[in-house]
Structures are given as C-alpha cells and as structure tokens.
Design a protein around this motif. Structure first.
Motif, PDB file in Angstrom:
ATOM      1  N   LEU A 115       0.729  -1.132   0.052  1.00  0.00           N
ATOM      2  CA  LEU A 115      -0.049   0.444   0.285  1.00  0.00           C
ATOM      3  C   LEU A 115       0.520   1.343   0.044  1.00  0.00           C
ATOM      4  N   ILE A 116       0.649   2.256  -0.800  1.00  0.00           N
ATOM      5  CA  ILE A 116       0.887   3.406  -0.486  1.00  0.00           C
ATOM      6  C   ILE A 116       0.086   5.019   0.150  1.00  0.00           C
ATOM      7  N   VAL A 117       0.875   5.559   0.192  1.00  0.00           N
ATOM      8  CA  VAL A 117       0.078   6.667   1.330  1.00  0.00           C
ATOM      9  C   VAL A 117       1.168   8.199   0.714  1.00  0.00           C
ATOM     10  N   VAL A 118      -0.181   8.519   0.598  1.00  0.00           N
ATOM     11  CA  VAL A 118       0.665   9.719  -0.880  1.00  0.00           C
ATOM     12  C   VAL A 118       0.412  10.688  -0.340  1.00  0.00           C
ATOM     13  N   ASP A 119       0.977  11.628   0.338  1.00  0.00           N
ATOM     14  CA  ASP A 119       1.242  13.299   0.569  1.00  0.00           C
ATOM     15  C   ASP A 119       0.348  14.252  -0.138  1.00  0.00           C
ATOM     16  N   GLY A 120      -0.863  14.380  -0.578  1.00  0.00           N
ATOM     17  CA  GLY A 120      -1.756  14.963  -1.294  1.00  0.00           C
ATOM     18  C   GLY A 120      -3.142  14.040  -1.752  1.00  0.00           C
ATOM     19  N   HIS A 121      -4.280  14.749  -2.537  1.00  0.00           N
ATOM     20  CA  HIS A 121      -5.391  13.829  -2.575  1.00  0.00           C
ATOM     21  C   HIS A 121      -5.586  12.481  -4.055  1.00  0.00           C
ATOM     22  N   GLY A 122      -6.044  12.097  -3.619  1.00  0.00           N
ATOM     23  CA  GLY A 122      -6.655  10.960  -4.033  1.00  0.00           C
ATOM     24  C   GLY A 122      -7.707  10.650  -5.491  1.00  0.00           C
ATOM     25  N   ILE A 123      -9.118  10.830  -5.247  1.00  0.00           N
ATOM     26  CA  ILE A 123      -9.816  11.549  -5.869  1.00  0.00           C
ATOM     27  C   ILE A 123     -10.535  12.083  -5.523  1.00  0.00           C
ATOM     28  N   ALA A 124     -10.434  12.815  -3.934  1.00  0.00           N
ATOM     29  CA  ALA A 124     -11.237  14.091  -3.415  1.00  0.00           C
ATOM     30  C   ALA A 124     -10.178  15.763  -4.203  1.00  0.00           C
ATOM     31  N   HIS A 125     -10.380  15.645  -6.099  1.00  0.00           N
ATOM     32  CA  HIS A 125     -10.155  16.473  -7.205  1.00  0.00           C
ATOM     33  C   HIS A 125     -11.037  16.684  -8.018  1.00  0.00           C
ATOM     34  N   PRO A 126     -10.814  18.017  -8.602  1.00  0.00           N
ATOM     35  CA  PRO A 126     -11.795  18.122  -9.631  1.00  0.00           C
ATOM     36  C   PRO A 126     -11.587  17.175 -10.681  1.00  0.00           C
ATOM     37  N   ARG A 127     -10.477  16.341 -11.168  1.00  0.00           N
ATOM     38  CA  ARG A 127     -11.182  15.143 -11.802  1.00  0.00           C
ATOM     39  C   ARG A 127     -10.594  14.005 -11.215  1.00  0.00           C
ATOM     40  N   LYS A 128     -11.132  14.217 -10.066  1.00  0.00           N
ATOM     41  CA  LYS A 128     -10.413  12.292  -9.507  1.00  0.00           C
ATOM     42  C   LYS A 128      -9.366  11.967 -10.117  1.00  0.00           C
ATOM     43  N   ALA A 129      -8.358  12.883 -10.261  1.00  0.00           N
ATOM     44  CA  ALA A 129      -7.124  12.214 -10.407  1.00  0.00           C
ATOM     45  C   ALA A 129      -5.987  12.582  -9.388  1.00  0.00           C
ATOM     46  N   GLY A 130      -6.194  13.001  -7.968  1.00  0.00           N
ATOM     47  CA  GLY A 130      -4.892  13.391  -7.092  1.00  0.00           C
ATOM     48  C   GLY A 130      -4.141  12.773  -7.469  1.00  0.00           C
ATOM     49  N   ILE A 131      -2.541  13.733  -6.672  1.00  0.00           N
ATOM     50  CA  ILE A 131      -1.328  12.471  -7.174  1.00  0.00           C
ATOM     51  C   ILE A 131      -1.525  11.158  -6.116  1.00  0.00           C
ATOM     52  N   ALA A 132      -2.388  11.143  -5.465  1.00  0.00           N
ATOM     53  CA  ALA A 132      -2.429   9.332  -4.916  1.00  0.00           C
ATOM     54  C   ALA A 132      -3.374   8.635  -5.757  1.00  0.00           C
TER      55      ALA A 132
END
Length: 251
Positions: A115-132
DNA sequence: GCGACAG
DNA sequence: ATCTTGTCGC
C-alpha cells in the motif's frame, strides 16, 4: 501553455495544461475504487521537499517503507532530481512525479509494497485524479491520499462523521481531526473510501498525520538540511538508507 | 468578474 | 512547498 525556465540547462520548456487534463482523464478512468488488495504487510509513505525553491530547481522525493501495523521503518530511498514543472493547483502530480517515481521504483526493487500513502489528495480532486490516484494507477498499487488542506468538494456531515462530497453529493474524502489538526483522507486506487479511512486511522500514532506521511516528511526535511552543497547536476541522484535512523547521503 | 486553490 | 524566533496554549 505554462512557460517553464530551467535555470541549470537554460532550456525553455513548456507544460501543456490541456494535455495534463487529458492524462488525468485517463488516470481517473482507470482508477479502481473498490478494495482490491491482499493482506497489508508493508506500507510506503511518499513526500517531497524543495531546497532553494526560489531559484526553481530541484526536489527531494522520499519513499519510506514501514511494517504494518507496527509502523517500524524497514527501508527508504530518496531521489534528488530537477523539477521543472510549476505548482498548479490540481496538477500537483505532474510536478512531484519527477522525484517520486524514481524513488518508488527503486524501493520496489528492494521490497514488496502492499500500500502507498501519498502526501496529497486521491479522488478528492476536480477530475478525480489527485496525486495519490496518479501514483496508484501508474504503479498499479493500492494507494491512499492524505492531505492537510481541502482542494475540491464541499463539507457534509453524515452519521456524526465529516466528509467531503463531490458535485453529485457523493462522498470522496473523510475528514479526520479538529481545527488545525484536520486532515483529508481520500482513496487513490484499489481502495474504497471506507477502507481508506479505517486504514489511515490505524496508522495514526503521534501528531495529526499517519506514520507513513509523518516519517516521509521528516526524512525529506532532514535530508534537505544536509544538502547545501549546490545543485546535483542533470541526472537523478539516489540516497539509500535502511534501519530506523536518518539516512546517510550517498551511502 | 470573483472566489478557491493539495504541495 | 519554503523563509523564520519567539511564544501562546493544551
């Protein structure tokens, strides 16, 4: 077209925003928001820091592996590379992947990541494509985004729990903590929202951030303090480390 | 036009 | 994200 100037090579590059949007459309389309993973034994925390950012130069990306659920540090790789893409809200991944991808790829050759935990958003993003989500889909690994500030969506309370919902009132992130200790947890890839929240809660120890992000952030800042001997040059430099101590540079 | 805006 | 000392609060 965002004009970007590389102070080292003197090359003028351009970052095509509309192409980035198309790439994010592809990322979002391929993101899986259901639990598709086996038992989690190893979690990786990802973070980036920028020494001398005023001169727009390089970044330090850290990928640190922790045992789950003990949260003991197992291994760590840092990559130092030139970052030429500016920060644009919503396009963070295109800036940070330059250092995160090399670090994560190298770490994966040494250890099996669950599992990878990223500093930033996942799907909580305007195009559902955050850095996670970006990292998760590119590496096809389960991933979760943990951010300190909201980027997209509206607050909504449900069953005494606080969430962020999208334009269709669909929950896309869980809000943990109060006031300045607030964090936003959203699925990246191969993990549901409910599971994301449960997993991140299980990784909270000290401070408001889960251990993977807290440790990665600490290592990235410790390394920054020790790298004051000028820019690294053209290629990517790797910093290897292991054990539960701060890594030695170039060791 | 105005406000919002991960790191 | 980063530049920064002391300092107010739990």
């Amino acid at each position: 077209m965002e004009e970007v100037f590389d102070p080292c090579t003197g090359v003028r590059k351009r970052f095509d925003v509309s192409r980035a949007y198309k790439a994010q459309k592809y990322i979002a389309k391929n993101a899986v928001l259901e639990d598709r993973f086996n038992q989690i034994r190893i979690v990786v925390g990802l973070d980036v820091s920028y020494p001398n950012w005023r001169f727009s130069s390089w970044g330090i990306g850290v990928a640190v592996a922790l045992a789950y659920p003990s949260m003991k540090i197992l291994d760590c790789i840092a990559a130092v590379a030139r970052v030429c893409v500016p920060y644009i809200p919503g396009l963070l991944a295109f800036r940070e992947m330059a250092v995160l991808a090399p670090a994560l790829a190298r770490l994966q050759r040494r250890i099996s990541v669950d599992l990878i935990v990223v500093d930033g958003h996942g799907i909580a993003h305007p195009r559902k494509a955050g850095i996670a989500t970006h990292v998760g889909v590119v590496f096809d690994k389960p991933s979760i985004g943990v951010a300190k500030k909201k980027l997209y969506g509206e607050y909504r309370e449900e069953r005494d729990e606080l969430y962020i919902v999208d334009d269709k009132q669909r929950p896309i992130a869980g809000v943990l903590g109060e006031g300045s200790k607030r964090i936003f947890v959203s699925p990246g890839h191969r993990v549901s929202l409910t599971t994301s929240i449960r997993l991140i809660k299980s990784m909270l120890r000290r401070g408001k951030l889960p251990e993977p992000t807290r440790i990665a952030d600490k290592i990235t800042k410790d390394l920054k303090k020790r790298i004051t001997s000028g820019p690294p040059g053209r290629e990517v430099h790797y910093i290897r480390c292991s054990g539960n101590r701060i890594p030695d540079i170039f060791s």
